[in-house]
Design a protein around this motif. Structure first.
Motif, PDB file in Angstrom:
ATOM      1  N   THR A   1     -10.674  -0.645   2.894  1.00  0.00           N
ATOM      2  CA  THR A   1      -9.457  -1.028   2.167  1.00  0.00           C
ATOM      3  C   THR A   1      -9.796  -1.821   0.911  1.00  0.00           C
ATOM      4  O   THR A   1      -9.161  -1.641  -0.133  1.00  0.00           O
ATOM      5  CB  THR A   1      -8.525  -1.891   3.050  1.00  0.00           C
TER       6      THR A   1
ATOM      7  N   LYS B   1       4.407   5.457   3.814  1.00  0.00           N
ATOM      8  CA  LYS B   1       4.692   4.683   2.596  1.00  0.00           C
ATOM      9  C   LYS B   1       3.397   4.340   1.843  1.00  0.00           C
ATOM     10  O   LYS B   1       3.300   4.572   0.649  1.00  0.00           O
ATOM     11  CB  LYS B   1       5.431   3.382   2.948  1.00  0.00           C
ATOM     12  N   SER B   2       2.419   3.797   2.581  1.00  0.00           N
ATOM     13  CA  SER B   2       1.170   3.385   1.919  1.00  0.00           C
ATOM     14  C   SER B   2       0.431   4.598   1.371  1.00  0.00           C
ATOM     15  O   SER B   2      -0.159   4.536   0.286  1.00  0.00           O
ATOM     16  CB  SER B   2       0.273   2.623   2.884  1.00  0.00           C
TER      17      SER B   2
ATOM     18  N   PHE C   1      -1.574  -4.616  -2.657  1.00  0.00           N
ATOM     19  CA  PHE C   1      -1.727  -4.185  -1.273  1.00  0.00           C
ATOM     20  C   PHE C   1      -0.972  -5.102  -0.310  1.00  0.00           C
ATOM     21  O   PHE C   1      -0.688  -6.250  -0.610  1.00  0.00           O
ATOM     22  CB  PHE C   1      -3.213  -4.138  -0.909  1.00  0.00           C
ATOM     23  N   GLN C   2      -0.703  -4.546   0.874  1.00  0.00           N
ATOM     24  CA  GLN C   2       0.088  -5.287   1.863  1.00  0.00           C
ATOM     25  C   GLN C   2      -0.600  -6.594   2.276  1.00  0.00           C
ATOM     26  O   GLN C   2       0.006  -7.644   2.281  1.00  0.00           O
ATOM     27  CB  GLN C   2       0.312  -4.406   3.089  1.00  0.00           C
TER      28      GLN C   2
ATOM     29  N   ASP D   1       3.253  -2.966  -1.683  1.00  0.00           N
ATOM     30  CA  ASP D   1       3.352  -2.501  -0.306  1.00  0.00           C
ATOM     31  C   ASP D   1       3.727  -3.691   0.585  1.00  0.00           C
ATOM     32  O   ASP D   1       2.940  -4.640   0.705  1.00  0.00           O
ATOM     33  CB  ASP D   1       1.994  -1.915   0.111  1.00  0.00           C
TER      34      ASP D   1
END
Lengths: 276, 322
Positions: free
Chosen positions: A215, B45-46, B88-89, B166
Motif C-alpha cells: 500500500t 470504492k478504493s 489514502f484511507q 478514501d
C-alpha cells in the motif's frame, strides 16, 4: 526493559533540550565517528580513558540520563565482549597463569583484551551518546546531507519511519494476546504450543509488513514516485558558534592526546604503554 | 461552462486472479463538484479510485482526464498524478518519511520543482491544513486527525485540480471530522473538485452534491443527494442505510403520513411538525419535556411559532450556502 519500552525511552532522551541536542546533526555525527575512528587506532589505554571521560562530560552537558546510558552500554557490551573474552588465552606472550586443561593466560593477551575492551567502551559510549542527542530522523537527514547514496538514504528513512509503526503493531498484537491470558512464560501450558503462538506473532508481523509495503508503494506512486525520486533536504540550517566551538574542542582534544601519546604518556607505565 | 475533469466510459477492472472488481462504470466529474461514492465494504470504492490517477489500468472501457483518454505513458502519468491527488484511507499508508516536512515535500520533489518552490508549497500546504509549526515532528508522534491533515497537505503541495479521499473521516473523533470537513469545504470553495468514498451517510448528506452508489463493482444509482436518499430501496440493496432522519420519515411515509423525505435532523423536525399539526406537536413537547420550544410556543402563539421555525430554517440554509 522490553524492545518497545527501550525505543520509546530512547526517543524521550532525544527530545530533551541541551546545547548538544540543538546542534546540527552532521556535526554530531561526524565528530562522534571521528572519536570512534581515533579510538580504534589508539594503542594506549590512557588515551582511551581520556576519550571516555570526554564522552561522559558530553553526556553530562546534554542532560542525558547516566543510568540509562550505562544500561544501554552494558546491554551492547556482550556482543564485542564475547570475542574479547578469548584474547588472554589465545594471544602468544609471557604466561602469567596456567589453569586446567593447559589453559594459559599471557600478559600480552591480557593487555590486548583490556585495550580492546576500552576501545569497545569508547565506541559504544559514542553511539549511545549520538542516539541520545539526535532523533533517528535527524541522523537520516545528516547522512543524506553528507552524501549517502539516494537508494540507501531512502531505505534508511523508510526504516526509521516504520520501525516505530511496527513496534506499535507488535504492541497491539501482544495486548490482544494478553487480553486472552496468553503468557509466553506460563509453564502450565505446553512449551510447544507457546512457541507456536510466538511463531504466529512473528508470521503475522511479516504478513502485515508485506501488505503495508504494497500500500505504501501505491501511495508513493500516487505522488509521482519513480527511480529518480529524491527526499527533501532542509537547507535552512547553517553552522553556528556552538557547532564551531564543539568541533574546535573535540579536534583540539584529539590533537593534544596524540601529541601527549607520542611524547609523555609512555612515562605512565602500563596505562601509557603501546599495546600492539 | 464547467469542464469535465474525469470521465469513465464502460470501465471495468478484473484482477489478474480473475476476480472482477468493477464492471461497466460510467461516471463524470466536473470542475468544482463535491462528489461522494458510497458503498459497503468491498464494493470497489478504493479500486475505482486507484483508476483515477493511473495506479490501476482498466481491463475494459476507458477513462478520460480533461477529455483525453489516459495513455499510461510515464510522463503523462506524472502529469495526471499531479492533477488528481489521492488521499489514502489509512494515513500510515501515506506518511512514510521520517518527518512531516519531508513527507509533504515528497510530491513536489517528484515534480522536479526548484528547492525554493518546494519550500513555498510545503509551507502553504501545511498552513492550509493548520499544521504549521509541526514540520519537524515525526509522524508517529501525531494524532489520527493530525496524520490525516498531513496526508492531505502532502497532496495539496502538488496543487491538484481534483482531490480524491478514501474514507476521509474513518477513525476520527467528532472534532477531527469537523476539521477535515472544514478543510474540504474550504478547498472546494477555491474551485477544487472533491471526491470522497464513504459509508458514513450522515456525513455524505451534509457534504456531497452528487452521489454514486457502488455495489459489487457496479454503479447502481447516481444523482443528487435528495434523489439518492429518497430512494431507500437502492440504498438497502447496496447494504447501506439512509440517514436516521430520512429513515424515520421513510417509515412514516410508508405508514401513510403525508411527509417528504428530509435529510437533516432540523428539516425532519419541521416536516414532522407539519404532518402532526400544531396541537399534536404541542402535546409532543409536553411529552418530551422540551422547555425551550414550549416557552416559545406559548409566548409567540402557534402561528408565529411556526413562522419562527420557517425563519430559522431559511437562516440555516443561508449559513450553509455561504
Amino acid at each position: 526493559m522490553n524492545g518497545v519500552g527501550s525505543v520509546r525511552e530512547l526517543e524521550r532522551e532525544t527530545e530533551k533540550e541541551s546545547i548538544l541536542h540543538l546542534m546540527d546533526g552532521r556535526v554530531k555525527l561526524i565528530l562522534l565517528i571521528f572519536i570512534i575512528v581515533y579510538a580504534v587506532f589508539s594503542t594506549q589505554i590512557v588515551v582511551l580513558a581520556f576519550l571516555e571521560l570526554y564522552l561522559l562530560l558530553l553526556i553530562y552537558i546534554s542532560h542525558v540520563s547516566f543510568k540509562s546510558s550505562f544500561k544501554r552500554i552494558l546491554l551492547l557490551l556482550p556482543f564485542g565482549g564475547f570475542i574479547i573474552a578469548f584474547q588472554p588465552f589465545i594471544h602468544p606472550g609471557d604466561v602469567i597463569w596456567t589453569g586446567i586443561f593447559g589453559l594459559q593466560v599471557t600478559q600480552q593477551g591480557l593487555m590486548w583484551a583490556v585495550l580492546l575492551m576500552s576501545r569497545l567502551i569508547v565506541a559504544l559510549t559514542s553511539i549511545v551518546l549520538l542516539s541520545s542527542i539526535s532523533p533517528m530522523q535527524e541522523v537520516a537527514q545528516s547522512f543524506r546531507k553528507l552524501g549517502m547514496p539516494r537508494e540507501l538514504a531512502m531505505i534508511f528513512s523508510l526504516m526509521i519511519r516504520f520501525l516505530f509503526m511496527f513496534y506499535d503493531e507488535l504492541h497491539r498484537i501482544m495486548h490482544a494476546q494478553k487480553a486472552r491470558c496468553f503468557d509466553a512464560f506460563n509453564k502450565k501450558i505446553p512449551y510447544k504450543w507457546r512457541m507456536k503462538q510466538l511463531g504466529y506473532t512473528v508470521a503475522m508481523m511479516f504478513l502485515r509488513a508485506y501488505e503495508q509495503g504494497e500500500t505504501i508503494y501505491m501511495s508513493m506512486v500516487s505522488r509521482g514516485f519513480s527511480d529518480q525520486s529524491n527526499f527533501y533536504q532542509d537547507r535552512k540550517k547553517k553552522l553556528g558558534t556552538t557547532e564551531y566551538v564543539y568541533i574546535g574542542v573535540t579536534v583540539l582534544l584529539v590533537v593534544c592526546l596524540q601529541v601527549l601519546a607520542m611524547t609523555h604518556f609512555y612515562e605512565l607505565g602500563v596505562l601509557g604503554m603501546n599495546i600492539i | 461552462m464547467t469542464r469535465t475533469i474525469i470521465q469513465t466510459e464502460n470501465m471495468g477492472f478484473t484482477y489478474p486472479d480473475g476476480t472482477s472488481a468493477l464492471q461497466n462504470i460510467n461516471i463524470e466529474i466536473k470542475e468544482g463538484e463535491r462528489v461522494a461514492v458510497i458503498g459497503s465494504n468491498g464494493a470497489g470504492k478504493s479500486t475505482l479510485f486507484a483508476h483515477f490517477n493511473g495506479i490501476n489500468k482498466p481491463t475494459s472501457g476507458h477513462i478520460k482526464i480533461h477529455g483525453k483518454p489516459m495513455t499510461y505513458r510515464k510522463e503523462e502519468l506524472l502529469q495526471i498524478r499531479q492533477k488528481v491527488g489521492i488521499v489514502f484511507q489509512n494515513p500510515d499508508d501515506q506518511l512514510f518519511a521520517p518527518t512531516v516536512i519531508e513527507d509533504v515535500a515528497f510530491g513536489p520533489m517528484n515534480l522536479g520543482l526548484s528547492e525554493d518552490e518546494v519550500d513555498g508549497r510545503v509551507e502553504e500546504a501545511l498552513k492550509l491544513v493548520g499544521m504549521t509549526g509541526l514540520e519537524k515532528k515525526a509522524p508517529h508522534h501525531l494524532s489520527g486527525g493530525q496524520k490525516k491533515r498531513v496526508a492531505i497537505a502532502g497532496i495539496l503541495a502538488m496543487r491538484p485540480e481534483i482531490m480524491v479521499l478514501d474514507e476521509p473521516t474513518t477513525g476520527l473523533d467528532p472534532t477531527g471530522v469537523d476539521q477535515i470537513m472544514k478543510i474540504l469545504y474550504m478547498l472546494n470553495k477555491e474551485a477544487m473538485s472533491i471526491i470522497i468514498a464513504s459509508h458514513d451517510v450522515e456525513m455524505v448528506t451534509q457534504f456531497a452534491d452528487k452521489i454514486f452508489v457502488l455495489h459489487d463493482g457496479e454503479i447502481i444509482g447516481q444523482g443528487t443527494t435528495e434523489e439518492i436518499f429518497n430512494d431507500c430501496e437502492t440504498l438497502y440493496k447496496a447494504h447501506l442505510r439512509p440517514p436516521k432522519s430520512a429513515e424515520l420519515l421513510y417509515m412514516l411515509k410508508n405508514e401513510g403520513f403525508p411527509v417528504n423525505i428530509k435529510l437533516t435532523v432540523d428539516e425532519a423536525y419541521h416536516e414532522i411538525l407539519h404532518a402532526l399539526g400544531s396541537q399534536s406537536y404541542h402535546n409532543l413537547l409536553h411529552l418530551v419535556k422540551d422547555d425551550l420550544h414550549h416557552k416559545l410556543l406559548h409566548s409567540l402563539g402557534e402561528d408565529k411559532y411556526h413562522e419562527l421555525l420557517h425563519l430559522l430554517e431559511e437562516n440555516q440554509k443561508d449559513v450553509t450556502s455561504s
